[in-house]
Design an enzyme around this catalytic site. Structure first.
Site, PDB file in Angstrom:
ATOM      1  N   GLU A  88       0.827  -1.207   0.000  1.00  0.00           N
ATOM      2  CA  GLU A  88       0.000   0.000   0.000  1.00  0.00           C
ATOM      3  C   GLU A  88       0.861   1.256   0.000  1.00  0.00           C
ATOM      4  OE1 GLU A  88      -3.583  -1.907   2.744  1.00  0.00           O
ATOM      5  OE2 GLU A  88      -2.310  -0.324   3.533  1.00  0.00           O
ATOM      6  N   CYS A 101       3.055   8.275   1.950  1.00  0.00           N
ATOM      7  CA  CYS A 101       3.347   7.287   2.996  1.00  0.00           C
ATOM      8  C   CYS A 101       3.618   5.966   2.300  1.00  0.00           C
ATOM      9  CB  CYS A 101       2.164   7.165   3.960  1.00  0.00           C
ATOM     10  SG  CYS A 101       2.424   5.937   5.265  1.00  0.00           S
ATOM     11  N   CYS A 108       4.269  -7.768   7.973  1.00  0.00           N
ATOM     12  CA  CYS A 108       5.062  -7.290   9.110  1.00  0.00           C
ATOM     13  C   CYS A 108       5.074  -8.372  10.177  1.00  0.00           C
ATOM     14  CB  CYS A 108       4.443  -6.003   9.675  1.00  0.00           C
ATOM     15  SG  CYS A 108       5.361  -5.288  11.063  1.00  0.00           S
ATOM     16  N   CYS A 112       1.928  -5.919  16.378  1.00  0.00           N
ATOM     17  CA  CYS A 112       1.180  -4.931  17.158  1.00  0.00           C
ATOM     18  C   CYS A 112      -0.322  -5.243  17.076  1.00  0.00           C
ATOM     19  CB  CYS A 112       1.457  -3.519  16.652  1.00  0.00           C
ATOM     20  SG  CYS A 112       3.200  -3.034  16.827  1.00  0.00           S
ATOM     21  N   CYS A 115      -2.969  -3.250  14.758  1.00  0.00           N
ATOM     22  CA  CYS A 115      -2.554  -2.912  13.398  1.00  0.00           C
ATOM     23  C   CYS A 115      -2.917  -4.018  12.418  1.00  0.00           C
ATOM     24  CB  CYS A 115      -1.044  -2.658  13.367  1.00  0.00           C
ATOM     25  SG  CYS A 115      -0.428  -2.166  11.750  1.00  0.00           S
ATOM     26  N   CYS A 329      -2.944   1.813   7.600  1.00  0.00           N
ATOM     27  CA  CYS A 329      -2.020   0.774   7.160  1.00  0.00           C
ATOM     28  C   CYS A 329      -2.660  -0.610   7.170  1.00  0.00           C
ATOM     29  CB  CYS A 329      -0.786   0.753   8.064  1.00  0.00           C
ATOM     30  SG  CYS A 329       0.152   2.271   8.010  1.00  0.00           S
TER      31      CYS A 329
END
Length: 355
Positions: A88, A101, A108, A112, A115, A329
């Site tokens: 993205e 961004c 990832c 977290c 997220c 995100c």
């Protein structure tokens, strides 16, 4: 060869090994990083045989979909890489200029809880050229120059350290896109050894720490990286970064309703960072379907901000851009998830750092 990830000196040596004069490298670098032309058919001052040898597409990236906010004109791109992985990129217009961004990884592994980017784990790191491609695509798509870059998209930038630094070196090169390093922000959840490594390099970009909690217990509940590095260790690394670079720090604090948004939390946050040359960016958390976290309401956010200001903490509330197009995100990527399976990581690998 990933020539778009090469520095000009590396590209020059490579071009010479292919039997072409050194000045051809400068021409090629100019096409890629200044003119943002990535199809060799358009590089008319290069010999035909050289163009044929390079291949047609230097930075293969396909726009899978594009969403445009009706509220503020924010554009979110879902881009497909050469291997089918999708990332993205978000283009945002501000009064002070346009920002992009970008993502630093496909997926990832930081985990977290609030997220969407980390759901499904890490697929792979992005190459410098793939980070550049996101910026260049946004510029070509909009026809507008980008003046600010934030590495806050999918992935943990300091988990892809070497590629991140090379990307920054390329995007700031005076023979290329030539954006000021001071107009770049790198956000991290807090990989302490690499924060210190970054400090020792004395870069000029802004470093932003995703803090999100005021005690180790609360931070561990939100961010698995806190199992490895305490708040004290993390803030000491941030202080070291300021000491080495003189660059003001940014602390990102996502406000989760009923979790970390009380007046007491604000007081503890003020006590933690008092004395640091820092700015706090308050972010009402973006709801994620797979999680139960909800954003704090506006009055709660304002009260938190006012409490910090009472203790003379520099603070702003992040303006929500593209809220009507899933601009946070990982949200769009989740809807178009790749078929590739994420890596299976051990706990040691999860926090592996470059030393």
């Amino acid at each position: 060869m990933d020539i778009a990830s090469m520095t000009l000196s590396e590209l020059t040596e490579y071009i010479k090994t292919q039997g072409y004069p050194a000045f051809r490298a400068k021409q090629l670098f100019d096409w890629m990083h200044r003119k943002l032309v990535l199809n060799t058919d358009e590089m008319l001052n290069l010999p035909k045989d050289m163009r044929a040898a390079l291949g047609k597409d230097i930075l293969p990236v396909t726009e899978e979909t594009k969403l445009v906010s009706k509220k503020d004109g924010t554009i979110k791109y879902l881009l497909r890489m050469h291997d089918g992985q999708m990332i993205e990129t978000v283009f945002m217009r501000y009064k002070h200029g346009n920002s992009v961004c970008i993502s630093s990884q496909a997926g990832c592994r930081m985990g977290c809880r609030f997220c969407a980017s980390t759901i499904g784990g890490l697929i792979r790191n992005l190459e410098p050229s793939e980070m550049l491609a996101q910026v260049y695509h946004a510029v070509r798509s909009t026809g507008e120059r980008v003046s600010n870059i934030v590495v806050m998209g999918t992935g943990e930038p300091l988990d892809n350290y070497d590629n991140l630094i090379r990307f920054i070196d390329l995007i700031t090169n005076e023979d290329g896109y030539n954006i000021s390093e001071r107009n770049i922000t790198v956000s991290s959840c807090g990989i302490v050894p690499n924060i210190r490594r970054l400090a020792d390099e004395q870069r000029n970009f802004t470093f932003a720490l995703s803090l999100h909690a005021t005690t180790d217990e609360e931070r561990r509940a939100l961010m698995p990286v806190a199992e490895r590095f305490s708040i004290r260790e993390t803030l000491e690394a941030c202080s070291y970064y300021f000491e080495k670079t003189g660059r003001r720090l940014t602390f990102e604090y996502s406000l989760v309703s009923g979790v970390n948004d009380s007046e007491e939390h604000a007081k503890r946050l003020a006590a933690l960072i008092r004395g640091l040359n820092a700015h706090v960016n308050l972010i009402p958390v973006n709801p994620v379907e797979e999680r139960n976290y909800k954003a704090s309401d506006a009055s709660r956010v304002d009260k938190f901000k006012n409490t910090l200001e009472k203790y003379r903490i520099n603070v702003t509330i992040r303006r929500g851009m593209g809220s009507d197009i899933d601009a946070a995100c990982g949200q769009l990527r989740r809807k178009y998830s790749s078929t590739a399976a994420p890596d299976k990581m051990t706990e040691d690998q999860l926090y592996q750092t470059d030393n």
